[in-house]
Design an enzyme around this catalytic site. Structure first.
Site, PDB file in Angstrom:
ATOM      1  N   TYR A   1       0.115 -37.236  16.003  1.00 19.86           N
ATOM      2  CA  TYR A   1      -0.343 -35.960  15.441  1.00 19.86           C
ATOM      3  C   TYR A   1      -0.043 -35.869  13.954  1.00 19.86           C
ATOM      4  O   TYR A   1       1.117 -35.785  13.534  1.00 19.86           O
ATOM      5  CB  TYR A   1       0.310 -34.775  16.168  1.00 19.86           C
ATOM      6  CG  TYR A   1       0.034 -34.718  17.655  1.00 19.86           C
ATOM      7  CD1 TYR A   1      -1.172 -35.183  18.188  1.00 19.86           C
ATOM      8  CD2 TYR A   1       0.975 -34.187  18.526  1.00 19.86           C
ATOM      9  CE1 TYR A   1      -1.417 -35.119  19.551  1.00 19.86           C
ATOM     10  CE2 TYR A   1       0.726 -34.124  19.905  1.00 19.86           C
ATOM     11  CZ  TYR A   1      -0.465 -34.601  20.395  1.00 19.86           C
ATOM     12  OH  TYR A   1      -0.713 -34.539  21.742  1.00 19.86           O
TER      13      TYR A   1
ATOM     14  N   HIS B   1       0.831 -42.225  25.637  1.00 22.92           N
ATOM     15  CA  HIS B   1      -0.145 -41.280  25.083  1.00 22.92           C
ATOM     16  C   HIS B   1      -1.589 -41.758  25.265  1.00 22.92           C
ATOM     17  O   HIS B   1      -1.997 -42.738  24.664  1.00 22.92           O
ATOM     18  CB  HIS B   1       0.158 -41.091  23.590  1.00 22.92           C
ATOM     19  CG  HIS B   1      -0.520 -39.922  22.967  1.00 22.92           C
ATOM     20  ND1 HIS B   1      -0.239 -39.499  21.700  1.00 22.92           N
ATOM     21  CD2 HIS B   1      -1.477 -39.062  23.428  1.00 22.92           C
ATOM     22  CE1 HIS B   1      -0.982 -38.447  21.395  1.00 22.92           C
ATOM     23  NE2 HIS B   1      -1.747 -38.178  22.438  1.00 22.92           N
TER      24      HIS B   1
END
Ligand code: NAD
Length: 323
Positions: A63, A128
């Site tokens: 992110y 992820h």
């Protein structure tokens, strides 16, 4: 500073023994993923979240190219409370440079994440978006590497995340029971797409904790609408825009209706919503406390569901897996 911790419900996370606030703090916006966020706003949002009873914070090195982890780390440090007062999850295997689920990379990755977060351990480390990797590598190499990190005390629990639901059963059917503690699903339990519901009995039977992220469908179910990069079809985007406009016209807020929809399923431990301002934190916590006190606004929810019927459960392609 005193933290009163009002009545935000805590829910057990599978067999972990952790109790997560039903509203979780998604820190991807702190990486300026949905538009620029100042350090001040990032730290204030984390503080307000904790003050109002949110104890679960999720981030990833992906992110904002590590910015989210750094911002969250600063926000948590500024709380000045003992480490066991909050639960942190971060991820491994997905980076701005690309995907790498090798044992070597994920082992290095956790040390980098801990340094950015200014923590000695994270509660949950998640692989992820596993649909972008080889699921057999996840089973045979990545998860065994994470088990070593668990033994080393750098992480307490292991999770996997992804968009297609089939990746969860693929992995959970192939790892020893109790190895994967948590799944994080996103955009699969919101008003427009509730397909995660079908998987909940299976996850419960395995004692796997369920985190449901993106209750606002990554911005589709907000008055401001989604960011440019949102992968939904034009049809799905315009149906959600129509639903948001309908709510506004009626004096209602679609984000509140959407939060309450996701929060209503108690088999979901935490509804993880991305937040980047004190105002959003307050609105989303209020959605939960009002739900607990007054129940859902069923009338408006039914009207929104009717608008979204033509696009119900419509999703978008993600990753290299077929499921
Ligand atoms: P989301 O559905 O939570 O929507 C976030 C967007 O809605 C942001 O633009 C935010 O500013 C805005 N918003 C939040 N509260 C609002 C309110 N009350 N009114 C109006 N707008 C509001 O999507 P998300 O942020 O992508 O998902 C939540 C979190 O879940 C992420 O931050 C991340 O931590 C996690 N997540 C993980 C994965 C994964 O592991 N693959 C994928 C998606 C999300």
């Amino acid at each position: 500073m005193a933290y009163p911790h009002p009545n935000l419900e805590l829910r057990p996370l599978g067999n972990t023994g952790l109790k997560l606030s039903c509203v979780g703090f998604g820190a991807s916006p702190l990486g300026s993923v949905f538009g620029p966020v100042s350090e001040h706003d990032a730290i204030s949002s984390v503080r307000e979240a904790f003050r109002l009873g949110i104890n679960f914070f999720d981030t990833s090195p992906y992110y904002g190219g590590t910015l989210s982890e750094k911002m969250l780390g600063q926000g948590l440090k500024a709380l000045g409370v003992p480490r066991n007062q909050y639960i942190v999850s971060t991820k491994c295997g997905r980076y701005v440079e690309g995907f790498d689920f090798s044992a070597e990379r994920v082992t290095k990755s956790i040390d980098e994440s801990l340094a950015r977060l200014q923590l000695d351990y994270v509660d949950i480390l998640q692989c992820h978006d596993i649909e972008f990797g080889s699921l057999d590598q996840i089973v045979n190499e990545t998860i065994p590497a994470l088990r070593k990190l668990k033994e080393a005390g750098k992480i307490r629990f292991i999770g996997i995340t992804g968009l297609p639901l089939g990746v969860f059963t693929y992995v959970l059917d192939r790892v020893p029971p109790g190895t994967v503690d948590v799944i994080l699903s996103y955009c699969r339990y919101s008003i427009n797409d509730s397909t995660l519901a079908d998987l909940l009995p299976y996850l419960k039977s395995k004692g796997v904790g369920v985190i449901s992220a993106s209750p606002l469908a990554m911005g589709l179910l907000t008055e401001n609408g989604p960011p440019e990069w949102h992968p939904a079809s034009p049809e799905l985007k315009s149906a959600c825009e129509a639903a948001a406009a309908f709510c506004k016209e009626k004096g209602k807020n679609i984000s509140k209706i959407a939060m309450q929809y996701s929060l209503s399923n108690k088999d979901i431990s935490s509804v993880l919503v991305g937040m980047n301002s004190v105002r959003q934190v307050e609105e989303n916590v209020s959605a939960a406390t009002e739900l607990a006190t007054f129940g859902k606004d069923q009338e408006t929810l039914s009207e929104v569901e009717a608008i979204l019927i033509p696009v119900k459960n419509q999703t978008w392609p993600s990753g290299i897996q077929q499921s």
